[in-house]
Design a protein around this motif. Sequence first.
Motif, PDB file in Angstrom:
ATOM      1  N   LEU A 100       0.796  -1.230   0.000  1.00 58.49           N
ATOM      2  CA  LEU A 100       0.000   0.000   0.000  1.00 58.49           C
ATOM      3  C   LEU A 100       0.826   1.275   0.000  1.00 58.49           C
ATOM      4  O   LEU A 100       0.282   2.354  -0.263  1.00 58.49           O
ATOM      5  N   THR A 101       2.101   1.176   0.278  1.00 60.70           N
ATOM      6  CA  THR A 101       2.939   2.374   0.331  1.00 60.70           C
ATOM      7  C   THR A 101       4.159   2.204  -0.556  1.00 60.70           C
ATOM      8  O   THR A 101       4.935   1.265  -0.392  1.00 60.70           O
ATOM      9  N   TRP A 102       4.299   3.129  -1.497  1.00 62.55           N
ATOM     10  CA  TRP A 102       5.447   3.124  -2.407  1.00 62.55           C
ATOM     11  C   TRP A 102       6.304   4.350  -2.104  1.00 62.55           C
ATOM     12  O   TRP A 102       5.796   5.478  -2.077  1.00 62.55           O
ATOM     13  N   ALA A 125       2.189  17.511  -9.752  1.00 61.56           N
ATOM     14  CA  ALA A 125       1.743  16.935 -11.023  1.00 61.56           C
ATOM     15  C   ALA A 125       0.610  15.940 -10.820  1.00 61.56           C
ATOM     16  O   ALA A 125      -0.390  15.942 -11.556  1.00 61.56           O
ATOM     17  N   LEU A 126       0.728  15.076  -9.834  1.00 63.32           N
ATOM     18  CA  LEU A 126      -0.307  14.076  -9.571  1.00 63.32           C
ATOM     19  C   LEU A 126      -1.596  14.743  -9.094  1.00 63.32           C
ATOM     20  O   LEU A 126      -2.701  14.365  -9.505  1.00 63.32           O
ATOM     21  N   LYS A 127      -1.460  15.729  -8.227  1.00 67.27           N
ATOM     22  CA  LYS A 127      -2.649  16.440  -7.746  1.00 67.27           C
ATOM     23  C   LYS A 127      -3.347  17.176  -8.889  1.00 67.27           C
ATOM     24  O   LYS A 127      -4.569  17.166  -9.002  1.00 67.27           O
ATOM     25  N   THR A 160      -7.508  18.328  -3.204  1.00 71.10           N
ATOM     26  CA  THR A 160      -6.317  17.641  -3.693  1.00 71.10           C
ATOM     27  C   THR A 160      -5.312  17.392  -2.563  1.00 71.10           C
ATOM     28  O   THR A 160      -4.474  16.497  -2.670  1.00 71.10           O
ATOM     29  N   ASP A 161      -5.411  18.165  -1.492  1.00 72.02           N
ATOM     30  CA  ASP A 161      -4.498  17.974  -0.354  1.00 72.02           C
ATOM     31  C   ASP A 161      -4.724  16.631   0.337  1.00 72.02           C
ATOM     32  O   ASP A 161      -3.862  16.167   1.099  1.00 72.02           O
ATOM     33  N   GLN A 162      -5.871  16.002   0.072  1.00 70.12           N
ATOM     34  CA  GLN A 162      -6.186  14.724   0.696  1.00 70.12           C
ATOM     35  C   GLN A 162      -5.784  13.532  -0.170  1.00 70.12           C
ATOM     36  O   GLN A 162      -5.988  12.387   0.206  1.00 70.12           O
ATOM     37  N   LEU A 163      -5.190  13.829  -1.338  1.00 67.35           N
ATOM     38  CA  LEU A 163      -4.717  12.757  -2.208  1.00 67.35           C
ATOM     39  C   LEU A 163      -3.543  12.039  -1.541  1.00 67.35           C
ATOM     40  O   LEU A 163      -2.726  12.652  -0.852  1.00 67.35           O
ATOM     41  N   GLY A 164      -3.436  10.738  -1.780  1.00 66.19           N
ATOM     42  CA  GLY A 164      -2.411   9.926  -1.123  1.00 66.19           C
ATOM     43  C   GLY A 164      -1.027  10.088  -1.702  1.00 66.19           C
ATOM     44  O   GLY A 164      -0.371   9.093  -2.063  1.00 66.19           O
ATOM     45  N   VAL A 165      -0.542  11.314  -1.811  1.00 65.76           N
ATOM     46  CA  VAL A 165       0.822  11.589  -2.268  1.00 65.76           C
ATOM     47  C   VAL A 165       1.449  12.626  -1.350  1.00 65.76           C
ATOM     48  O   VAL A 165       0.783  13.564  -0.917  1.00 65.76           O
ATOM     49  N   SER A 166       2.728  12.464  -1.065  1.00 65.01           N
ATOM     50  CA  SER A 166       3.395  13.414  -0.177  1.00 65.01           C
ATOM     51  C   SER A 166       4.885  13.450  -0.474  1.00 65.01           C
ATOM     52  O   SER A 166       5.436  12.543  -1.113  1.00 65.01           O
ATOM     53  N   ALA A 167       5.520  14.503   0.004  1.00 65.08           N
ATOM     54  CA  ALA A 167       6.964  14.684  -0.166  1.00 65.08           C
ATOM     55  C   ALA A 167       7.574  15.000   1.196  1.00 65.08           C
ATOM     56  O   ALA A 167       7.655  16.170   1.594  1.00 65.08           O
ATOM     57  N   PRO A 168       8.010  13.976   1.931  1.00 61.04           N
ATOM     58  CA  PRO A 168       8.625  14.195   3.255  1.00 61.04           C
ATOM     59  C   PRO A 168       9.846  15.109   3.187  1.00 61.04           C
ATOM     60  O   PRO A 168      10.132  15.837   4.127  1.00 61.04           O
ATOM     61  N   THR A 172      12.351  12.745  -1.623  1.00 58.89           N
ATOM     62  CA  THR A 172      11.545  11.565  -1.304  1.00 58.89           C
ATOM     63  C   THR A 172      10.084  11.798  -1.680  1.00 58.89           C
ATOM     64  O   THR A 172       9.468  12.780  -1.251  1.00 58.89           O
ATOM     65  N   LEU A 173       9.549  10.902  -2.460  1.00 59.28           N
ATOM     66  CA  LEU A 173       8.136  10.922  -2.846  1.00 59.28           C
ATOM     67  C   LEU A 173       7.471   9.675  -2.292  1.00 59.28           C
ATOM     68  O   LEU A 173       7.990   8.568  -2.450  1.00 59.28           O
ATOM     69  N   VAL A 174       6.327   9.852  -1.635  1.00 58.63           N
ATOM     70  CA  VAL A 174       5.576   8.717  -1.090  1.00 58.63           C
ATOM     71  C   VAL A 174       4.190   8.700  -1.724  1.00 58.63           C
ATOM     72  O   VAL A 174       3.481   9.717  -1.745  1.00 58.63           O
ATOM     73  N   ILE A 175       3.817   7.542  -2.265  1.00 59.82           N
ATOM     74  CA  ILE A 175       2.480   7.360  -2.845  1.00 59.82           C
ATOM     75  C   ILE A 175       1.773   6.272  -2.057  1.00 59.82           C
ATOM     76  O   ILE A 175       2.277   5.151  -1.936  1.00 59.82           O
ATOM     77  N   SER A 176       0.606   6.615  -1.524  1.00 61.72           N
ATOM     78  CA  SER A 176      -0.177   5.674  -0.724  1.00 61.72           C
ATOM     79  C   SER A 176      -1.351   5.158  -1.543  1.00 61.72           C
ATOM     80  O   SER A 176      -2.058   5.933  -2.191  1.00 61.72           O
TER      81      SER A 176
END
Length: 562
Positions: A100-102, A125-127, A160-168, A172-176
Amino acid sequence: MKSKKLLSVLLAAAVVSTVALTGCGGSSSATSAADKDQHLNVEVPASDVKTLDPSKGSDGYSAYILQETMEALGRNEVKNGKQVMTAAGAKSWSQSSDGLTWTFKLRDNKWSDGKPVTADQYVYALKRSLDAKTASEYAYLLIGAGIKNADDVNHGKMSTDQLGVSAPDSKTLVISLSHPCAYFEKLLSFKFFIPQREDMVEKAGSKYGSAANTLVYNGPFKMTSMVSGNKLELVKNDQYWDKKSVKLDKVTMYFMDDANTMMNSLQSGQIDVADTSKPEWTNRLKKTGKFNNITGDVPVDSYIAFNNQDKNKLLTNAKIRKAISLAINREDYLKTIGHGLGKVSYAWVPEAVQLGNDTYRDKASVSLKDSKEDPKELFKQGLKELGMDTDLSKVVLTDEEAGTDEKHKQEGDYFINQFKKTLGITLKVDYKEWKQFLQDEEDLNYEMQSGEMWSADYDDPMTFMDMWETDAAKTTNGYSNKEYDSLIEAAKVEKDQSKRLDEFKKAEDILINKDASIAPTYSQGMNIFAYKYVKGLQTPAFAASGSRNVEFKYAYISGKNK
C-alpha cells in the motif's frame, strides 16, 4: 488503462528491439566512431499534437514527444534484449509489505532552466492531473491504480491535499494506495509521473503545453521551437542527469500526416527513420540496401468506435452495433487497408499483452468468430427494437475518419462498399483533421469513428480494459455497463492472476459480444526502416509513447556521409 489515441496513418514500432544496439547508453567502441554532426531527423505522423500538457494530453504523439523531453519516475528501456522498467527520475523505489505504500528516492536532476527537480513537483503533477478542474481524460488511470482518495478528489468530493501523495523531503516521494495494484510499477513511465512546475503552469495558463516556451524540460532533450503543421526542434538538455548517455545534439521532428510524403522524405534522406505498411514501399526500401528493417508484433489494436449515446439513436442499440462488427471481413480488411501487416482481431486485447507470465490471448478464448448470428437479421432486429423502419436500404450512417489523406480516403471507400454489400445500408464518410477528430470524440459528436488505434501503456490486459469503464468511456464512446465496471474493478485489486483472467474474460465477452460497444479489427504489426548510420535506436514495446516507440535517448549517427 485508457491507451493512447493514435492516428491510423501507418503502422508503427513497438516490439522490444534495437538498431545497432550499443548497450543502452553505455560507452562502446562504436560510439567513438560517431559523426561530428549528431542531428537526427524523424517524423510525427500527424499534422499537429493537441497539447504537450502531461495532465491533458490524450494522444500517442504528444507522449512520443514528452518521452524524449521529460523524465518520469521510470523509463522503459531495452537491456540484454529484454524490456525493463529502469530507474529514471527516481533512482530507486520500494513498497511496503502490504503493497500500500510506495517510496521513491529521487535523483539529483535539474530542469532545463537550471532549477532543481524536487519531490513536491511530482506531488503537484499528480494532484493537478486528478483535480476535477483539470478535466484530464486519463484521471481514471490513477483512480484504477488505487492511489488513496483519487476517486473522491477527481469528483470534487475531497480537496487535492487529501490525495495519497506526499513529499517528506525534497528527494523523497511517497504514494499511498487504497489497495495493492499488481501493475503499479509498470505505470511509472506514464506521463502522470512526470513532475510539473507550478510556476510554469500558472504563468502559461490555458496555453501551457501549446508552445515550446510554456514548458521546462527535465529529460534527455529540450524543445526550442514548435511550429504547428511543420516541425519541432529538440536539442540536447545539458542539465539532464544522464546527459553523458545522450549522443545526439539535435533532433528535428517533422509533422507528416501523409504516408507518401513521409516515405519520399525517408528515401530522399530528409528524415532518417520512418515506418510503413505499404508493400511497394517496403520492397523499394529493402532493395536500396541502405536501411535496417525492424519488424514484429505490437501491443496496438485497430477498431471501430460506436457512439453508444448516438443522438441519431441507431448506435445506441447493441444489436445494430454487433451487426456492423460482424459485417466486417477482417481478413480482407487487414489485407486491403493494413497491407497484411499485423493479425486479425476477433477480440479486444492484442496478442502482445501478457497476464503475469503468460500471453493473455493464449488463455482467453473470447472471440467474435464464434458468433453464428446473421448481420442483416441482427440489424433489422435492432431497428425493430428502436421502433424504426426495418428496410435496410433506407438506413444512412455517418463514419468519421481521422485524417484527410489517401489512406483514410481508401478506408472510407472500403467501408462504404463493405457495408453496402454485407448489410445493404448507406454509409457516408466525414474526413476530419486529427485535432478535430479528437475533439469530436471527446464531445461524442459522431456516430462511428473508424480506423481508430489504441496502444498499450503497460504490459497487462488492464491497459485495454479499464478504458471502457463508465467514467473512462464517457469521453470516448459513452459506453456504460455496471457488470463490466464491477468485473474490471475486481481485477484491479485481485492478486491471483487466474482469478484476474476469469474477470477479464467475462468483461471482454460483454464488451465485444453482448454489448458490442466497439468492433476490434486487427492488431498492429511494425515495419520500421532506419538508415544504417542510425545507431543505438531502441523500440521498447511498452514505451511511454505507445506505438510511436522509437526511443532515441541513446541513438547517434555514425557513417552518414560514407
